[in-house]
Motif scaffolding. Structure first.
Motif, PDB file in Angstrom:
ATOM      1  N   UNK A 211       0.885  -1.162   0.000  1.00 18.39           N
ATOM      2  CA  UNK A 211       0.000   0.000   0.000  1.00 18.39           C
ATOM      3  C   UNK A 211       0.924   1.214   0.000  1.00 18.39           C
ATOM      4  N   UNK A 212       1.033   1.881  -1.147  1.00 21.22           N
ATOM      5  CA  UNK A 212       2.001   2.970  -1.278  1.00 21.22           C
ATOM      6  C   UNK A 212       1.778   4.068  -0.248  1.00 21.22           C
ATOM      7  N   UNK A 213       0.539   4.410   0.011  1.00 19.28           N
ATOM      8  CA  UNK A 213       0.247   5.479   0.967  1.00 19.28           C
ATOM      9  C   UNK A 213       0.721   5.099   2.360  1.00 19.28           C
ATOM     10  N   UNK A 214       0.466   3.863   2.744  1.00 18.59           N
ATOM     11  CA  UNK A 214       0.905   3.415   4.067  1.00 18.59           C
ATOM     12  C   UNK A 214       2.423   3.358   4.164  1.00 18.59           C
ATOM     13  N   UNK A 215       3.074   2.872   3.091  1.00 19.63           N
ATOM     14  CA  UNK A 215       4.537   2.816   3.091  1.00 19.63           C
ATOM     15  C   UNK A 215       5.124   4.219   3.181  1.00 19.63           C
ATOM     16  N   UNK A 216       4.531   5.175   2.472  1.00 17.47           N
ATOM     17  CA  UNK A 216       5.018   6.551   2.502  1.00 17.47           C
ATOM     18  C   UNK A 216       4.859   7.161   3.888  1.00 17.47           C
ATOM     19  N   UNK A 217       3.753   6.863   4.565  1.00 20.07           N
ATOM     20  CA  UNK A 217       3.559   7.369   5.915  1.00 20.07           C
ATOM     21  C   UNK A 217       4.632   6.839   6.854  1.00 20.07           C
ATOM     22  N   UNK A 218       5.062   5.614   6.607  1.00 20.64           N
ATOM     23  CA  UNK A 218       6.091   4.998   7.439  1.00 20.64           C
ATOM     24  C   UNK A 218       7.483   5.548   7.126  1.00 20.64           C
ATOM     25  N   UNK A 219       7.770   5.762   5.840  1.00 19.84           N
ATOM     26  CA  UNK A 219       9.136   6.047   5.417  1.00 19.84           C
ATOM     27  C   UNK A 219       9.427   7.507   5.077  1.00 19.84           C
ATOM     28  N   UNK A 220       8.396   8.310   4.859  1.00 16.75           N
ATOM     29  CA  UNK A 220       8.569   9.651   4.304  1.00 16.75           C
ATOM     30  C   UNK A 220       9.488  10.541   5.140  1.00 16.75           C
ATOM     31  N   UNK A 221      10.116  11.471   4.427  1.00 16.28           N
ATOM     32  CA  UNK A 221      11.034  12.434   5.035  1.00 16.28           C
ATOM     33  C   UNK A 221      10.291  13.714   5.410  1.00 16.28           C
ATOM     34  N   UNK A 222      10.420  14.096   6.664  1.00 18.39           N
ATOM     35  CA  UNK A 222       9.933  15.387   7.137  1.00 18.39           C
ATOM     36  C   UNK A 222      11.032  15.955   8.035  1.00 18.39           C
ATOM     37  N   UNK A 223      11.572  17.115   7.700  1.00 14.48           N
ATOM     38  CA  UNK A 223      12.745  17.634   8.417  1.00 14.48           C
ATOM     39  C   UNK A 223      12.621  17.646   9.943  1.00 14.48           C
ATOM     40  N   UNK A 224      11.440  17.919  10.448  1.00 11.42           N
ATOM     41  CA  UNK A 224      11.292  18.063  11.893  1.00 11.42           C
ATOM     42  C   UNK A 224      10.572  16.910  12.578  1.00 11.42           C
TER      43      UNK A 224
END
Length: 255
Positions: free
Chosen positions: A177-190
């Protein structure tokens, strides 16, 4: 910084590059060539898809100037995007095309980073009538292809410090599930949920275990080479940008 963007043909490198250049970006943007120029060059409105790389050309080389926003600054990544035929790895081809082979090696030798795009293998592709498994190599073939890349990195990339391994077309993998994977792995500076090591461990354990010994071999190189694993797809911007953010975070800005 100097990076080579590379992989076997038909792994989706062209689609990834075009999508990366799309103006709707987050932390990674392609400064040159502009999206309109790149799309005119790489996309066929008639076919409704990116155009295939001309297989008759021995080595296809384009330059991309990419800007990455990291916590303290903006970094530029000067990228050599290289397509090669499978024959380039055969000694007979190298002997017949010494100038082309040497030019290819020269680019590799001066690069500090590598972004390698690999396809998913047949056994992890989801069962779908619209997906032909014959278009994908078997796991054993995938491992043998990876062995070739490992040999290339070890012998012909002396200055490489960071390798981003990208398992592309993640949207075709069973259970993803791309959306779920992105929520787990995504980059957010803070507020990122995971650091780079944790992201790597997560992706490695799920998708790259068949080549764990080869990756361990690369990581043990005396020159302190670091290898990180990613999944990518043109259908998720956060996953698409991650390997470039990683390279922009750790490579020198003056290369």
């Amino acid at each position: 910084m100097g990076v080579i963007y590379i992989g076997d043909r038909e792994t989706g490198k062209t689609s990834l590059a075009l999508e990366l250049a799309h103006p709707n970006h987050q932390y990674v943007s392609v400064l040159y060539p502009p999206y309109s120029q790149l799309k005119a060059l790489l996309y066929s409105d008639v076919e409704g898809r990116t155009t295939a790389t001309d297989a008759s050309q021995s080595i296809y080389d384009r330059n991309l100037e990419i800007e990455v926003v990291v916590p303290t600054q903006r970094k530029k990544i000067y990228t050599d995007w290289i397509d090669t035929p499978g024959e380039i790895w055969r000694s007979s081809w190298q002997q017949t095309n010494p100038e082309l082979w040497e030019n290819f090696l020269e680019t590799a030798r001066k690069s500090e980073g590598v972004l390698l795009v690999v396809p998913p293998y047949r056994e992890i592709i989801r069962k779908d009538d619209r997906i032909d498994p014959e278009n994908f190599v078997t796991q054993q073939q995938w491992i043998r292809r990876f062995d070739r890349w490992v040999e290339f990195f070890q012998h012909d990339c002396p200055h490489v410090k960071h390798i981003a391994l990208c398992l592309n077309k993640a949207d075709l993998i069973e259970g993803i599930d791309l959306k779920r994977e992105a929520q787990q792995l995504a980059y957010h500076p803070q507020k990122s949920r995971l650091n780079w090591m944790q992201r790597n461990n997560y992706v490695f354990k799920r998708f790259f275990r068949p080549v764990r010994s080869q990756i361990a071999q690369l990581n043990q190189r005396p020159s302190s080479l670091a290898v990180k694993c990613f999944i990518t797809s043109i259908y998720n911007r956060e996953l698409l940008e991650l390997p470039w953010i990683y390279l922009g975070t750790y490579l020198r800005s003056d290369t």
